[in-house]
Design a protein around this motif. Structure first.
Motif, PDB file in Angstrom:
ATOM      1  N   TYR A 356      44.391  92.707  53.422  1.00  0.00           N
ATOM      2  CA  TYR A 356      42.970  92.858  53.063  1.00  0.00           C
ATOM      3  C   TYR A 356      42.692  92.214  51.703  1.00  0.00           C
ATOM      4  CZ  TYR A 356      41.704  96.102  56.848  1.00  0.00           C
ATOM      5  OH  TYR A 356      41.425  96.652  58.065  1.00  0.00           O
ATOM      6  N   ALA A 357      43.607  92.393  50.762  1.00  0.00           N
ATOM      7  CA  ALA A 357      43.354  91.884  49.413  1.00  0.00           C
ATOM      8  C   ALA A 357      43.654  90.394  49.290  1.00  0.00           C
ATOM      9  CB  ALA A 357      44.206  92.657  48.402  1.00  0.00           C
ATOM     10  N   GLY A 358      44.664  89.924  50.006  1.00  0.00           N
ATOM     11  CA  GLY A 358      45.145  88.558  49.786  1.00  0.00           C
ATOM     12  C   GLY A 358      44.487  87.496  50.653  1.00  0.00           C
ATOM     13  N   SER A 359      43.817  87.897  51.741  1.00  0.00           N
ATOM     14  CA  SER A 359      43.210  86.888  52.618  1.00  0.00           C
ATOM     15  C   SER A 359      41.879  86.429  52.045  1.00  0.00           C
ATOM     16  CB  SER A 359      42.945  87.479  54.008  1.00  0.00           C
ATOM     17  OG  SER A 359      44.113  88.037  54.535  1.00  0.00           O
ATOM     18  N   ASP A 360      41.411  85.282  52.554  1.00  0.00           N
ATOM     19  CA  ASP A 360      40.078  84.801  52.172  1.00  0.00           C
ATOM     20  C   ASP A 360      39.045  85.227  53.201  1.00  0.00           C
ATOM     21  OD1 ASP A 360      40.800  83.174  49.826  1.00  0.00           O
ATOM     22  OD2 ASP A 360      41.995  82.056  51.286  1.00  0.00           O
ATOM     23  N   ILE A 361      39.451  85.172  54.472  1.00  0.00           N
ATOM     24  CA  ILE A 361      38.516  85.462  55.567  1.00  0.00           C
ATOM     25  C   ILE A 361      39.178  86.480  56.485  1.00  0.00           C
ATOM     26  CG2 ILE A 361      37.369  84.446  57.603  1.00  0.00           C
ATOM     27  CD1 ILE A 361      37.321  81.764  55.983  1.00  0.00           C
ATOM     28  N   PHE A 362      38.402  87.473  56.938  1.00  0.00           N
ATOM     29  CA  PHE A 362      38.961  88.508  57.814  1.00  0.00           C
ATOM     30  C   PHE A 362      38.263  88.408  59.176  1.00  0.00           C
ATOM     31  CE2 PHE A 362      39.462  92.825  59.470  1.00  0.00           C
ATOM     32  CZ  PHE A 362      40.825  93.015  59.266  1.00  0.00           C
ATOM     33  N   LEU A 363      39.063  88.248  60.238  1.00  0.00           N
ATOM     34  CA  LEU A 363      38.481  88.013  61.561  1.00  0.00           C
ATOM     35  C   LEU A 363      38.306  89.300  62.366  1.00  0.00           C
ATOM     36  CD1 LEU A 363      40.592  84.918  62.751  1.00  0.00           C
ATOM     37  CD2 LEU A 363      38.390  84.921  61.576  1.00  0.00           C
ATOM     38  N   MET A 364      37.135  89.461  62.945  1.00  0.00           N
ATOM     39  CA  MET A 364      36.902  90.564  63.898  1.00  0.00           C
ATOM     40  C   MET A 364      36.000  90.048  65.027  1.00  0.00           C
ATOM     41  SD  MET A 364      36.393  93.960  61.530  1.00  0.00           S
ATOM     42  CE  MET A 364      36.586  95.218  62.788  1.00  0.00           C
ATOM     43  N   PRO A 365      36.610  89.320  65.995  1.00  0.00           N
ATOM     44  CA  PRO A 365      35.771  88.751  67.058  1.00  0.00           C
ATOM     45  C   PRO A 365      35.531  89.727  68.213  1.00  0.00           C
ATOM     46  CG  PRO A 365      38.040  87.974  67.235  1.00  0.00           C
ATOM     47  CD  PRO A 365      38.032  88.940  66.088  1.00  0.00           C
ATOM     48  N   SER A 366      35.395  90.997  67.934  1.00  0.00           N
ATOM     49  CA  SER A 366      35.395  92.051  68.952  1.00  0.00           C
ATOM     50  C   SER A 366      34.374  91.849  70.076  1.00  0.00           C
ATOM     51  CB  SER A 366      35.083  93.400  68.301  1.00  0.00           C
ATOM     52  OG  SER A 366      35.961  93.633  67.235  1.00  0.00           O
ATOM     53  N   TYR A 367      34.786  92.245  71.266  1.00  0.00           N
ATOM     54  CA  TYR A 367      33.843  92.282  72.392  1.00  0.00           C
ATOM     55  C   TYR A 367      32.856  93.420  72.160  1.00  0.00           C
ATOM     56  CZ  TYR A 367      32.001  92.842  77.076  1.00  0.00           C
ATOM     57  OH  TYR A 367      31.145  92.973  78.140  1.00  0.00           O
ATOM     58  N   TYR A 368      33.404  94.576  71.819  1.00  0.00           N
ATOM     59  CA  TYR A 368      32.542  95.654  71.347  1.00  0.00           C
ATOM     60  C   TYR A 368      33.225  96.346  70.178  1.00  0.00           C
ATOM     61  CZ  TYR A 368      35.260  99.329  73.778  1.00  0.00           C
ATOM     62  OH  TYR A 368      36.249 100.179  74.190  1.00  0.00           O
ATOM     63  N   GLU A 369      32.443  96.928  69.299  1.00  0.00           N
ATOM     64  CA  GLU A 369      33.018  97.573  68.111  1.00  0.00           C
ATOM     65  C   GLU A 369      32.079  98.712  67.699  1.00  0.00           C
ATOM     66  OE1 GLU A 369      35.868  98.338  66.286  1.00  0.00           O
ATOM     67  OE2 GLU A 369      36.160  96.184  66.545  1.00  0.00           O
ATOM     68  N   PRO A 370      32.434  99.957  68.048  1.00  0.00           N
ATOM     69  CA  PRO A 370      31.529 101.076  67.750  1.00  0.00           C
ATOM     70  C   PRO A 370      31.036 101.046  66.297  1.00  0.00           C
ATOM     71  CG  PRO A 370      33.344 101.822  69.099  1.00  0.00           C
ATOM     72  CD  PRO A 370      33.630 100.394  68.769  1.00  0.00           C
ATOM     73  N   CYS A 371      31.948 100.996  65.343  1.00  0.00           N
ATOM     74  CA  CYS A 371      31.547 100.816  63.945  1.00  0.00           C
ATOM     75  C   CYS A 371      32.408  99.718  63.333  1.00  0.00           C
ATOM     76  CB  CYS A 371      31.704 102.110  63.135  1.00  0.00           C
ATOM     77  SG  CYS A 371      31.368 101.812  61.395  1.00  0.00           S
ATOM     78  N   GLY A 372      33.707  99.925  63.396  1.00  0.00           N
ATOM     79  CA  GLY A 372      34.625  98.981  62.758  1.00  0.00           C
ATOM     80  C   GLY A 372      34.830  99.370  61.311  1.00  0.00           C
ATOM     81  N   LEU A 373      36.073  99.481  60.942  1.00  0.00           N
ATOM     82  CA  LEU A 373      36.377  99.755  59.535  1.00  0.00           C
ATOM     83  C   LEU A 373      36.849  98.494  58.840  1.00  0.00           C
ATOM     84  CD1 LEU A 373      38.293 103.157  59.758  1.00  0.00           C
ATOM     85  CD2 LEU A 373      35.980 102.762  58.904  1.00  0.00           C
ATOM     86  N   GLY A 374      37.507  97.627  59.609  1.00  0.00           N
ATOM     87  CA  GLY A 374      38.104  96.424  59.032  1.00  0.00           C
ATOM     88  C   GLY A 374      37.107  95.606  58.223  1.00  0.00           C
ATOM     89  N   GLN A 375      35.897  95.434  58.767  1.00  0.00           N
ATOM     90  CA  GLN A 375      34.923  94.594  58.047  1.00  0.00           C
ATOM     91  C   GLN A 375      34.458  95.284  56.773  1.00  0.00           C
ATOM     92  OE1 GLN A 375      34.054  96.684  60.324  1.00  0.00           O
ATOM     93  NE2 GLN A 375      31.881  97.075  60.454  1.00  0.00           N
ATOM     94  N   LEU A 376      34.393  96.618  56.780  1.00  0.00           N
ATOM     95  CA  LEU A 376      33.942  97.353  55.588  1.00  0.00           C
ATOM     96  C   LEU A 376      35.023  97.279  54.509  1.00  0.00           C
ATOM     97  CD1 LEU A 376      32.382 100.551  57.276  1.00  0.00           C
ATOM     98  CD2 LEU A 376      31.297  98.363  56.752  1.00  0.00           C
ATOM     99  N   ILE A 377      36.267  97.443  54.943  1.00  0.00           N
ATOM    100  CA  ILE A 377      37.387  97.367  53.995  1.00  0.00           C
ATOM    101  C   ILE A 377      37.466  95.961  53.414  1.00  0.00           C
ATOM    102  CG2 ILE A 377      39.896  97.519  53.751  1.00  0.00           C
ATOM    103  CD1 ILE A 377      39.814  99.577  56.102  1.00  0.00           C
ATOM    104  N   SER A 378      37.345  94.953  54.285  1.00  0.00           N
ATOM    105  CA  SER A 378      37.499  93.588  53.780  1.00  0.00           C
ATOM    106  C   SER A 378      36.360  93.241  52.827  1.00  0.00           C
ATOM    107  CB  SER A 378      37.664  92.581  54.913  1.00  0.00           C
ATOM    108  OG  SER A 378      36.502  92.476  55.652  1.00  0.00           O
ATOM    109  N   LEU A 379      35.136  93.703  53.112  1.00  0.00           N
ATOM    110  CA  LEU A 379      34.028  93.475  52.170  1.00  0.00           C
ATOM    111  C   LEU A 379      34.393  94.043  50.802  1.00  0.00           C
ATOM    112  CD1 LEU A 379      30.887  94.345  54.355  1.00  0.00           C
ATOM    113  CD2 LEU A 379      31.337  92.137  53.276  1.00  0.00           C
ATOM    114  N   ASN A 380      34.935  95.259  50.828  1.00  0.00           N
ATOM    115  CA  ASN A 380      35.313  95.920  49.579  1.00  0.00           C
ATOM    116  C   ASN A 380      36.325  95.115  48.765  1.00  0.00           C
ATOM    117  OD1 ASN A 380      34.130  98.367  48.865  1.00  0.00           O
ATOM    118  ND2 ASN A 380      36.132  99.338  48.702  1.00  0.00           N
ATOM    119  N   PHE A 381      37.204  94.416  49.514  1.00  0.00           N
ATOM    120  CA  PHE A 381      38.238  93.616  48.849  1.00  0.00           C
ATOM    121  C   PHE A 381      37.796  92.170  48.599  1.00  0.00           C
ATOM    122  CE2 PHE A 381      41.163  96.990  50.285  1.00  0.00           C
ATOM    123  CZ  PHE A 381      41.891  97.168  49.132  1.00  0.00           C
ATOM    124  N   GLY A 382      36.523  91.877  48.904  1.00  0.00           N
ATOM    125  CA  GLY A 382      36.032  90.519  48.693  1.00  0.00           C
ATOM    126  C   GLY A 382      36.654  89.518  49.648  1.00  0.00           C
TER     127      GLY A 382
END
Ligand code: ADP
Length: 476
Positions: A356-382
């Motif tokens: 989360y901290a070391g990547s530049d771009i975080f991928l979530m190409p989900s077909y469906y995603e009730p909420c998703g935490l990954g995108q919120l965490i990655s936003l937090n880590f820039g």
């Protein structure tokens, strides 16, 4: 306001997915608002007795504390919960899951009398807890202790419904009447989630877009009719993240801490991640990360369609995930074919922080995603999220417009490999514009998807529900 929060997984004790994060964070946040919260979960073998201060209160119940004095009760039963995993072994569900979670639901209700805690509301989560609202309106209907208790049922993922053979109905102790079209029956089988949706007083799910999507044929997983019927009781409350756990300024696992006004530290994390993953060390090569359960839901089939094209671009690719063997095979292949990839087919919470901290771009190409935490965490880590426009991803990631410079990530709509690839190319174009990319990082880090806002929404719902006159079900 007294609330019992029932969840089959709770951070930091036991986790397979986002539900655990919700259950470990929302109750302490509600407690801060003055709600008297207690949590209950099964006492799985994976829970490390020594690591947490867990106290036994009787033969089959123990208790620990999270947050500011929120008690978590553990329901013990060696036969049911002393196993390697929570729900399945080698990808196959435990055969006695109905028995296991019936026991958990029944004991959770019994526990209330033992500890003399009379909730105004029992907040249930997903199919594992669905029997609770059903019991309250059937078996326990006349019991004065339980009579006034109301229920909220939260859907974290409609794709997991708790389906069992009709012949196993006696395991639940419920009478045959509940096994009908207006009850638990679903194409000849027991569907616990359907029961929860019909018997709970209020239903929530974890984003507004998902609350609408699940009423459609495309995303309703066969329960769209039930959800349409209950739409006046259904609402979406977005999940947050634990800002302390995912704080790039304080997190101790990071190589260097950083913040939105001092993002330099993020590059040290990138470099140490590249070293750890045996990738070429370079600050400039765009590093794409993905951390996910390897399940169809997560958009891995469209990723598979263009993965070769992606990794043949001048990028680096790190994947952390475990799940479906067909995806293990796919990514094992990618690992062997391309040097600019680093594939980790495991569950590894420590490595997750680093990605989360070391990547530049975080991928979530989900077909469906009730909420998703990954995108919120990655936003937090820039780390800039690149997502498909669905569920909570649609509610939290706004497509970046290079002209107006509005947006906090990259969004594509069509569930197609080509659309994913096009979005990646778009993101890489912006990445090459270093100054704007830095501004985008700072903007992403300033998004505030914390639990405070969500907890206030749940609190409002509890308050409304407490005084609401409940309509009788057709069974009563
Ligand atoms: P879901 O609950 O559908 O799996 P979410 O995005 O809501 O998806 O939550 C997933 C959570 O689990 C995130 O915190 C993510 O970082 C974590 N996670 C998923 N897979 C792994 C893994 N292999 N190792 C470590 N953490 C993981």
């Amino acid at each position: 306001m007294n609330v019992l929060f029932c969840s089959s997984e709770v951070v930091p004790f036991a986790k397979t997915g986002g539900l655990a994060d919700v259950a470990g964070t929302l109750p302490p946040e509600l407690a801060k608002l003055g709600v008297n919260m207690k949590v209950v979960l099964p006492y799985y073998k994976v829970i490390d007795l020594k690591k947490f201060k867990i106290k036994k209160i009787n033969k089959d119940t123990s208790v620990a504390v999270i947050g500011n004095n929120v008690e978590v009760y553990f329901i013990e039963n060696k036969r049911y919960f002393d196993r390697a995993n929570l729900y399945q072994y080698n990808g196959i569900d435990y055969r006695d899951n109905l028995e296991r979670f019936t026991y958990y639901c029944q004991q959770s209700l019994k526990l209330l009398k033992q500890i003399k805690f009379k909730p105004d509301i029992i907040h249930c989560n997903d199919w594992q807890t669905a029997l609770i609202p059903i019991y309250l309106k059937t078996i326990y209907k006349k019991d004065p202790f339980f009579k006034k208790i109301k229920t909220v049922f939260t859907i974290h993922n409609l794709g997991y419904q708790g389906l069992f053979s009709k012949d196993d109905l006696p395991v639940t102790g419920l009478s045959e009447d509940v096994f009908s079209m207006e009850g638990l029956e679903f194409y000849g089988r027991i569907n616990l989630l359907k029961g929860g949706l019909l018997f709970a007083d209020k239903i929530t799910t974890v984003s507004s877009t998902y609350a609408s999507e699940i009423q459609t044929n495309q995303f309703g997983c066969g329960l769209e009719g039930v959800l349409q019927k209950r739409k006046s009781d259904l609402s979406g409350i977005l999940n947050g993240i634990n800002r302390y756990e995912w704080d790039p300024q304080k997190n101790k696992i990071l190589t260097r801490n950083y913040s939105s006004d001092a993002i330099e530290g993020k590059y040290y994390n990138k470099i140490s991640l590249q070293k750890k993953c045996k990738l070429k060390v370079s600050r400039d090569i765009p590093l794409l990360g993905i951390i996910t359960r390897l399940a169809d839901q997560k958009g891995l089939d469209i990723l598979a369609g263009v993965i070769d094209k992606i990794v043949q671009m001048p990028i680096q690719f790190i994947l952390l995930g475990t799940g479906d063997p067909k995806y293990h095979k796919l990514f094992e292949n990618i690992k062997n074919k391309y040097k600019n990839t680093s594939i980790h087919l495991a569950f590894d919470a420590k490595l997750a922080y680093k990605i989360y901290a070391g990547s530049d771009i975080f991928l979530m190409p989900s077909y469906y995603e009730p909420c998703g935490l990954g995108q919120l965490i990655s936003l937090n880590f820039g780390t800039i999220p690149l997502v498909r426009k669905t569920g909570g991803l649609a509610d939290t990631v706004i497509d970046y417009d290079p002209f107006t410079k509005q947006g906090n990530g990259f969004v594509f709509d069509n569930y197609q490999a080509g659309a994913l690839l096009e979005a990646i190319k778009r993101a890489l174009c912006v990445y090459n514009d270093t100054e704007n990319w830095k501004k985008l990082i700072a903007k992403a880090m300033e998004c505030n998807y914390s639990w405070e806002a969500s907890a206030k929404e749940y609190n409002k719902l509890y308050d409304k529900l407490k005084v609401l006159k409940i309509k009788k079900l057709s069974y009563e």
